[in-house]
Motif scaffolding. Structure first.
Motif, PDB file in Angstrom:
ATOM      1  N   THR A 127      42.398   5.354 -12.901  1.00  0.00           N
ATOM      2  CA  THR A 127      41.237   4.882 -12.139  1.00  0.00           C
ATOM      3  C   THR A 127      40.200   4.246 -13.032  1.00  0.00           C
ATOM      4  O   THR A 127      39.106   3.944 -12.603  1.00  0.00           O
ATOM      5  CB  THR A 127      40.584   6.046 -11.381  1.00  0.00           C
ATOM      6  N   GLY A 128      40.524   4.087 -14.300  1.00  0.00           N
ATOM      7  CA  GLY A 128      39.591   3.413 -15.205  1.00  0.00           C
ATOM      8  C   GLY A 128      39.658   1.919 -14.998  1.00  0.00           C
ATOM      9  O   GLY A 128      40.426   1.420 -14.166  1.00  0.00           O
ATOM     10  N   PRO A 129      38.853   1.206 -15.776  1.00  0.00           N
ATOM     11  CA  PRO A 129      38.913  -0.258 -15.685  1.00  0.00           C
ATOM     12  C   PRO A 129      40.348  -0.749 -15.896  1.00  0.00           C
ATOM     13  O   PRO A 129      41.059  -0.224 -16.750  1.00  0.00           O
ATOM     14  CB  PRO A 129      38.002  -0.710 -16.831  1.00  0.00           C
ATOM     15  N   HIS A 130      40.760  -1.704 -15.119  1.00  0.00           N
ATOM     16  CA  HIS A 130      42.116  -2.289 -15.192  1.00  0.00           C
ATOM     17  C   HIS A 130      43.209  -1.269 -14.927  1.00  0.00           C
ATOM     18  O   HIS A 130      44.324  -1.421 -15.399  1.00  0.00           O
ATOM     19  CB  HIS A 130      42.371  -2.929 -16.554  1.00  0.00           C
ATOM     20  N   ARG A 139      43.371   1.576 -16.161  1.00  0.00           N
ATOM     21  CA  ARG A 139      43.577   2.420 -17.343  1.00  0.00           C
ATOM     22  C   ARG A 139      43.530   3.883 -16.933  1.00  0.00           C
ATOM     23  O   ARG A 139      42.674   4.287 -16.143  1.00  0.00           O
ATOM     24  CB  ARG A 139      42.476   2.126 -18.367  1.00  0.00           C
ATOM     25  N   ILE A 199      42.390   7.285 -17.434  1.00  0.00           N
ATOM     26  CA  ILE A 199      41.313   7.910 -18.193  1.00  0.00           C
ATOM     27  C   ILE A 199      41.382   9.406 -17.968  1.00  0.00           C
ATOM     28  O   ILE A 199      42.197   9.898 -17.177  1.00  0.00           O
ATOM     29  CB  ILE A 199      39.937   7.306 -17.832  1.00  0.00           C
TER      30      ILE A 199
END
Lengths: 819, 557
Positions: free
Chosen positions: B245-248, B250, B252
């Protein structure tokens, strides 16, 4: 800026003309009998001897640089050697009238001045004092070598010592005068009054002026000479230093007992070339350099042109000017003409002058001329002169062999170089033998009494904000530290623009005018280079100075003094000098592009500086206390957004009494677990707002760290926080490009890579000018920017819509466009 | 209550299966064991039992379709129920009943969100079936090793594991909920994909991501260093975390935390095994033994369709999800331990392992050992152990079973002429497997001497590293620990490993009808089903049993 001086239109509007005093040009007329009485036959012989020493010394270096050896001794010297063959008489004549109490600051071409001043000063000392100085210097490291060269007595040994100490320093040897940390252009030896020589053209002018200020303010004997070149007349800091030293206030506002103007002699060794630029006729317009004195004060700085090819003429001038300076009627300007036979440096092909011109000066070579004079007057025999050359050459041969012995005379190691960058001293007073002079006891000072009644927290016991007038503010913390310093250290003096009657542009010093005599707190001209340069000279002479730049944006005006002088002299002296100099720098806003910049990065980039940036009243006091008891140069940044801040973090308020903030230690202002926001300066308060919003609206627990320090900076607490949260946002009001935060980000990222859940992200000011105050929220980091950056780059927040562009694409776009 | 049957997940790398043949038609009555269809993976063909009783209401895919695992394939329910209604209830576009149809991405994506509600609904309303479900689970668990056998009919194809929030009672009882009914409604299994920041709020979006991730999603694969570190420490495989659920996208830390909070995903087979439940094996050398697997009930043998066995993973992991502070000591894996851990996981992840047990009358073995022991020392036979004899026999048998004396590398089977026999040795540093090269050329005496020599060197840490690889088949002897059966893990790229168990007394019925006692030695062979079918394994074991029972002849070479 004082009520005691009235600007009366009737006076200032009245018609008149300016008449300048006559400026003597080569007015010296020799009366040999008088000179012989004054200097004695020995004195005259010594002058010749010293000129021969310098000539031989410089010829040796020239030979080494150009042929790789001298008299069959091979050596490759990698460093610089700016030689002064031809200029010997000017250095020796000057030194002949000086004692060890007189300080001589020089330039990159000062080997001759070091030798002349040291040899001369040593002769004024008895054997015990000489031996004590030599034995105590660098734990006897220099003396050990000097003793290996034949000598007859302490004075003779001192000559060995001076020659070896200077040469070993030029060769960057550990046992040289500055452990090889200064080298050819910076060597000096303070016990003989040979002060730091400066490789920046004109660099010695403001520093020497500060040293003279130190002598004046602290009643120290002796005068100070800035030996600078004719080309330095084109340097702003030289003019600033002259203006500073010529201020009317020294005689008009300071007490008569304070002694008048600082005893500073601006001596221009005028060899007619600035490298190859011909000052007379090409790069200057003064016709005769001495003329400039007329532009500075009514006395025309007692300026004269002096024949630097006659040591007696130079000595005569110095003797007369020294009297003027000691009586407080300085400053003095001397245009000491001279000529160098050698090039600017060994690489100089002398393409800018003819051989015929050089030959003309060689025909009047000061050594030949002076030797002939002494022979003709039967002070010395012809054979004595030859013997002098021979014995000096013999002695130098021994010294050279010692100085190039890699085993017996090694160079320092990396650990040593690191160890002398900062002195890290704890010296609350630089002169424990004196009592600090205050006009009234501290407790009777109206500001001190007013502060005592203030509430030392930002909110009262009910959590309500305390009215600004009743609240102990950030500026009060600074005042308390300054007052404590003034009451503790008798040498401590402060100057800058509007420091006295105005109370400082931001009311930090309000109350100090009533507490301190002029000589401890005064207004300077708007001469940032001279303000800081004077602080450098003051501090390296043994005093503690607090100088101020009203806006950080003016740092460029004092660029050389901050970056090359303030930062460097502890290292270049191998720790022999300390630099207890605090440079208070106010970081502005609301005044547009030239008054709103946080340039902490510039200071951070310079090895040798400490950089502090408090954000709370408690730290304003604790960190300034820390700076004021240290022995290192500190750039002390203060945001104008904070001067009226109360204490919001310390429940018990700003502590009364003396305390220090632990150096280099960041502090956690708010604990959290999901993201760390570390700030530098006033951005702390916006980070706190962001943290509050993150918690309340997004359930994200932010830890806020106030870095407080740029250098030194202990990153471990930040790393520990990042290990906990896995995320780091760095924010400050400096423009993002090249910000200090970039460096911190890199370091934390390197150390805590495995702990990171997202790249370290930086929120700084935009990479453009600071716009009008109404538009500043487009420039300075806002709480929303911090949250937006977290959302875009680290931890997407559910249902969140950013209001600023903090995307990765935007980072690339701005970089691509340079905005 | 009609149930949707989904394509079972058949192993940790299988993302889809080919629907070969429907065995039922719409309208047919089925019970739990009725084969609905035959499916194929690139490695095997197998039957899919219905798992529930009822009438086939709809077949949702056609023969020849390549169907993502966990996708609906059929609806079974009461004769009077409407398949379309059931599908609609689950947010699926109604399919042409009886005809089946390819389940498109959209339909699949639509499934899961609505399953949030209907899933819990069916779990509740389906409680009337829970007794039979539970009994199935119990049977599965009890059958344990048996279920490893190919064709184990008890295995359930449609079980998708207990929800993460299985009640405490269920956990305590150790009776995992079987969601044969609405088994596809595994929204909780998907939840680990959702951010943990707001568990409630993320269910919807999480399940959306989950379905795309499990079926055809293409996670970026990027994970933050912290997430990687955390995942490693917790024994979570990043592949199982799904898209971050991180940017792009990613991955996390919160994604790993969410995965942890939800426990091992019951559908782990789709992406790989989650061994968080058996992070620390207790078998010799720290190997993950069957006992560990039984204890954790985490999946171990993905080669065979055994969802039922995988299913009860929840209790263990739930217990692990929130260990109390101070209850444990954490020791990061290093050196040999770390290598072992990686090898074991890799072996399980990249091979289709299946274990087979057989036993042999040990009388001959014991007699020969006795004879050797009593022989004059000068002959050099009296140090030969039972294990040496078994190894010798194994080597001889391997000569006739090329696909077990082999390496499977990059889709090619390399069969070896010589037998390089790997010996699992328990050493202070952990499990080491020295290799007796050209074991087939050695006499029983030389083999025995070499075994002792190499084992000694391995224990002392002096073994030539070159001898720690290159084996073509491995023998692991746990007999001295009284182990009666286990499922050794094939040391890939080898294709088989023989576990040697202890000798036990068995009651036997003599020809004359009297009951006697026989000492029998058992063997647990694990073979890679990619290249060794059950019958191959059976033939090998039969040959081995024969060689052991006639060891006096076998040793003649």
């Amino acid at each position: 800026m004082t009520k005691s001086l009235v600007v009366n239109p009737a006076d200032v509007r009245a018609a008149s003309v300016i008449r300048t005093p006559d400026i003597p040009v080569n007015a010296y007329e020799m009366d040999f009998a008088a000179e012989k009485r004054r200097h004695g036959a020995d004195g005259l012989t010594n002058m010749l001897h010293d000129m021969i020493v310098i000539r031989t010394f410089e010829s040796m270096l020239n030979s080494i640089k150009t042929t790789g050896g001298w008299q069959g001794i091979e050596y490759n010297h990698k460093g610089p050697a700016h030689l002064s063959m031809g200029q010997e008489a000017s250095a020796v004549g000057q030194a002949a009238e000086l004692t060890a109490d007189d300080f001589v600051f020089g330039s990159h071409r000062s080997h001759g001045e070091i030798l002349a001043k040291s040899l001369s000063a040593a002769r004024t000392m008895d054997a015990d004092r000489l031996s004590g100085i030599m034995a105590g210097f660098l734990d006897g490291d220099t003396l050990r070598h000097a003793e290996k060269v034949d000598h007859t007595d302490a004075a003779d040994l001192a000559e060995n010592f001076i020659l070896f100490g200077t040469l070993a320093e030029i060769f960057a040897r550990r046992d040289g005068f500055n452990r090889g940390m200064g080298g050819s252009m910076h060597a000096f030896f303070t016990p003989f009054g040979s002060m730091p020589n400066n490789a920046i053209v004109g660099g010695s002018a403001p520093i020497a002026q500060g040293s003279a200020l130190f002598k004046r303010i602290n009643d120290k004997p002796g005068i100070v000479i800035a030996n600078i070149g004719d080309a330095s007349m084109g340097c702003g800091p030289v003019w600033e230093a002259m203006m500073f030293s010529a201020m009317d206030q020294f005689r008009q506002l300071w007490r008569e007992s304070d002694g008048g103007n600082p005893p500073i002699l601006f001596n221009f060794f005028n060899n007619f070339y600035g490298m190859g630029g011909q000052t007379d006729g090409e790069t200057m317009g003064y016709d005769l350099l001495a003329r400039v004195g007329a532009g500075v004060n009514p006395e025309a700085m007692h300026a004269e042109r002096v024949d630097g090819y006659n040591p007696l003429a130079v000595a005569d001038a110095i003797r007369r000017k020294k009297e003027i300076l000691e009586s407080g009627r300085g400053p003095v300007l001397l245009d000491t003409i001279t000529y160098r036979f050698s090039g600017h440096s060994p690489s100089d092909a002398s393409s800018y002058r003819t051989k015929d011109e050089v030959a003309l000066w060689e025909e009047v070579d000061s050594i030949t001329t002076f030797a002939d004079l002494l022979v003709s007057k039967r002070v010395v025999k012809k054979g004595d002169v030859d013997d002098m050359f021979a014995s000096v050459a013999d002695k130098l041969g021994h010294v050279l062999k010692l100085a190039i012995d890699d085993d017996a005379c090694p160079r320092v190691d990396a650990q040593f170089i690191e160890s002398v960058m900062l002195s890290n001293g704890n010296e609350p007073t630089m002169d424990a033998d004196r009592e600090p002079e205050l006009l009234t006891p501290l407790e009777e000072n109206p500001r001190v009494q007013a502060i005592a009644k203030k509430v030392r927290t930002a909110t009262d016991e009910n959590g309500k904000p305390v009215s600004k007038v009743k609240m102990y503010q950030f500026r009060d913390g600074l005042f308390e530290a300054m007052a404590h310093g003034f009451a503790t250290d008798p040498t401590m003096a402060a100057w800058g623009e509007e420091n006295r009657d105005w109370g400082g542009a931001f009311a930090v010093y309000r109350g100090l005018t009533e507490l301190l005599p002029y000589r401890r707190l005064f207004n300077s001209p708007i001469s940032e280079a001279a303000i800081v340069g004077a602080g450098v000279g003051y501090a390296l002479s043994g005093g503690r100075a607090v100088v101020e730049l009203m806006y950080c944006d003016f740092l460029g005006r004092a660029g050389d003094e901050v970056f090359n002088q303030m930062a460097k002299w502890q290292s270049m002296s191998a720790g022999i000098l300390t630099m207890p100099l605090v440079l208070r720098v106010s970081v502005g806003n609301k005044y547009g592009a030239q008054h709103s910049q946080d340039w902490s990065a510039l200071a951070a980039h310079m090895p040798g500086l400490k950089v502090y940036f408090p954000a709370t009243p408690t730290d304003a006091k604790g960190m300034l206390n820390l700076a004021l008891r240290g022995t290192d140069p500190v750039v002390f940044l203060e945001s104008q957004l904070l001067y009226d801040k109360g204490e919001e973090f310390e429940a018990d308020g700003v502590p009364e009494g003396y305390y220090e903030t632990p150096e280099g230690e960041p502090i956690v202002r708010r604990e959290g677990s999901d993201v760390t926001i570390a700030t530098l300066g006033a951005t702390l308060y916006r980070a706190m707002e962001a943290a509050q919003e993150l918690e309340e609206k997004h359930g994200v627990s932010a830890e806020v760290i106030d870095l407080r320090f740029v250098a030194p900076l202990n990153l471990e607490p930040v790393v520990a926080s990042v290990r906990k949260t896995g995320r780091l946002v760095l924010a400050s009001d400096a423009v993002e490009r090249g910000s200090v935060l970039q460096m911190i980000a890199n370091q934390v990222q390197t150390v805590a890579f495995d702990a990171l859940d997202a790249p370290v992200t930086i929120v700084g000011a935009r990479n453009h000018v600071t716009p009008a105050p109404e538009l500043e929220d487009l420039f300075f980091p806002q709480p929303s920017w911090i949250i937006d950056a977290i959302h875009e780059r680290m931890l997407p927040l559910k249902g969140y819509t950013p209001t600023s562009n903090q995307t990765e694409g935007e980072i690339l776009r701005r970089s691509r466009l340079g905005v | 209550m009609a149930q949707i049957i989904v394509m079972p997940a058949l192993g940790n790398t299988v993302e889809s299966c080919l629907m070969s043949v429907w065995s039922v038609s719409v309208g047919d009555t089925v019970d739990e064991d009725t084969n609905l269809c035959e499916i194929e993976t690139d490695k095997s063909t197998m039957d899919v039992p219905a798992g529930v009783s009822g009438t086939v209401l709809a077949l949702l895919v056609e023969e020849g379709d390549d169907v993502p695992v966990k996708s609906p394939i059929a609806v079974v329910g009461g004769a009077d129920e409407n398949a379309e209604a059931v599908l609609a209830e689950h947010g699926l576009a109604p399919q042409a009943t009886g005809e089946g149809g390819e389940v498109d991405e959209g339909g699949e994506d639509d499934l899961t969100p609505s399953a949030d509600e209907s899933g819990s609904g069916s779990a509740t309303s389906g409680s009337s079936d829970s007794s039979s479900s539970n009994s199935t689970a119990a049977r599965s668990a009890a059958s344990g090793r048996d279920s490893n056998r190919p064709g184990g009919s008890e295995t359930r194809t449609d079980a998708h594991g207990a929800p993460a929030e299985a009640s405490d009672e269920e956990l305590a009882a150790g009776v995992p909920e079987v969601t044969g009914e609405g088994g596809e409604v595994d929204e909780d299994g998907e939840d680990p994909l959702a951010p943990s920041v707001d568990a409630d709020a993320t269910q919807g979006s999480g399940s959306t991501q989950g379905s795309s991730g499990s079926a055809a999603g293409a996670p970026s694969g990027a994970a933050s260093p912290r997430a990687r570190h955390r995942a490693e420490a917790e024994g979570v495989r990043l592949e199982n975390v799904g898209e971050g659920t991180g940017p792009h996208g990613r991955i996390i830390e919160r994604d790993v935390e969410a995965a942890l909070a939800a426990g091992p995903r019951p559908t782990a087979g789709t992406k790989g095994e989650d061994l968080s439940g058996v992070a620390q094996g207790t078998a010799i050398g720290g190997r993950v033994g069957q006992a560990d697997l039984a204890a954790s009930t985490a999946p171990t043998q993905p080669a065979a369709p055994q969802p039922a066995k995988q299913q009860p993973a929840a209790p263990q992991s739930a217990a692990q999800a929130a260990p109390a502070a101070g209850e444990y000591t954490e020791t990061p894996l290093k050196g040999v331990r770390k290598i072992i851990a990686e090898r074991m996981i890799n072996a399980l992840a990249t091979s289709a392992q299946l274990s087979y047990d057989a036993s042999a009358d040990a009388a001959g073995l014991l007699a020969l050992r006795k004879k050797f022991k009593a022989s004059p020392p000068k002959l050099g036979y009296n140090g030969i152990t039972l294990g040496d004899l078994v190894c010798f026999a194994t080597v001889q048998v391997l000569r006739n079973h090329a696909n077990l004396n082999a390496h499977l590398v990059d889709g090619a089977l390399r069969t070896f002429t010589p037998v390089h026999l790997g010996l699992a040795v328990d050493t202070p540093r952990g499990l080491l497997v020295p290799t007796i090269r050209n074991a087939d050329a050695l006499s029983v005496r030389t083999l025995s001497d070499t075994t002792k020599e190499l084992a000694g060197q391995a224990r002392e840490g002096k073994i030539d590293p070159a001898l720690l690889s290159g084996a073509t088949f491995t023998v692991s002897n746990l007999g001295s620990f009284g182990i009666e059966s286990f499922t050794p893990i094939v040391n890939v790229p080898q294709t088989g490993i023989l576990g040697v168990n202890t000798i036990t007394h068995h009651a036997v019925l003599s020809d004359d009808g009297t009951v006697g006692v026989q000492q029998r030695i058992s063997f647990s062979l694990t073979a890679d089903h990619q290249v060794v079918d059950g019958a191959d394994a059976g033939r090998f074991l039969a040959d081995l049993v024969r060689a052991i029972e006639h060891i006096d002849l076998t040793v003649l070479g």
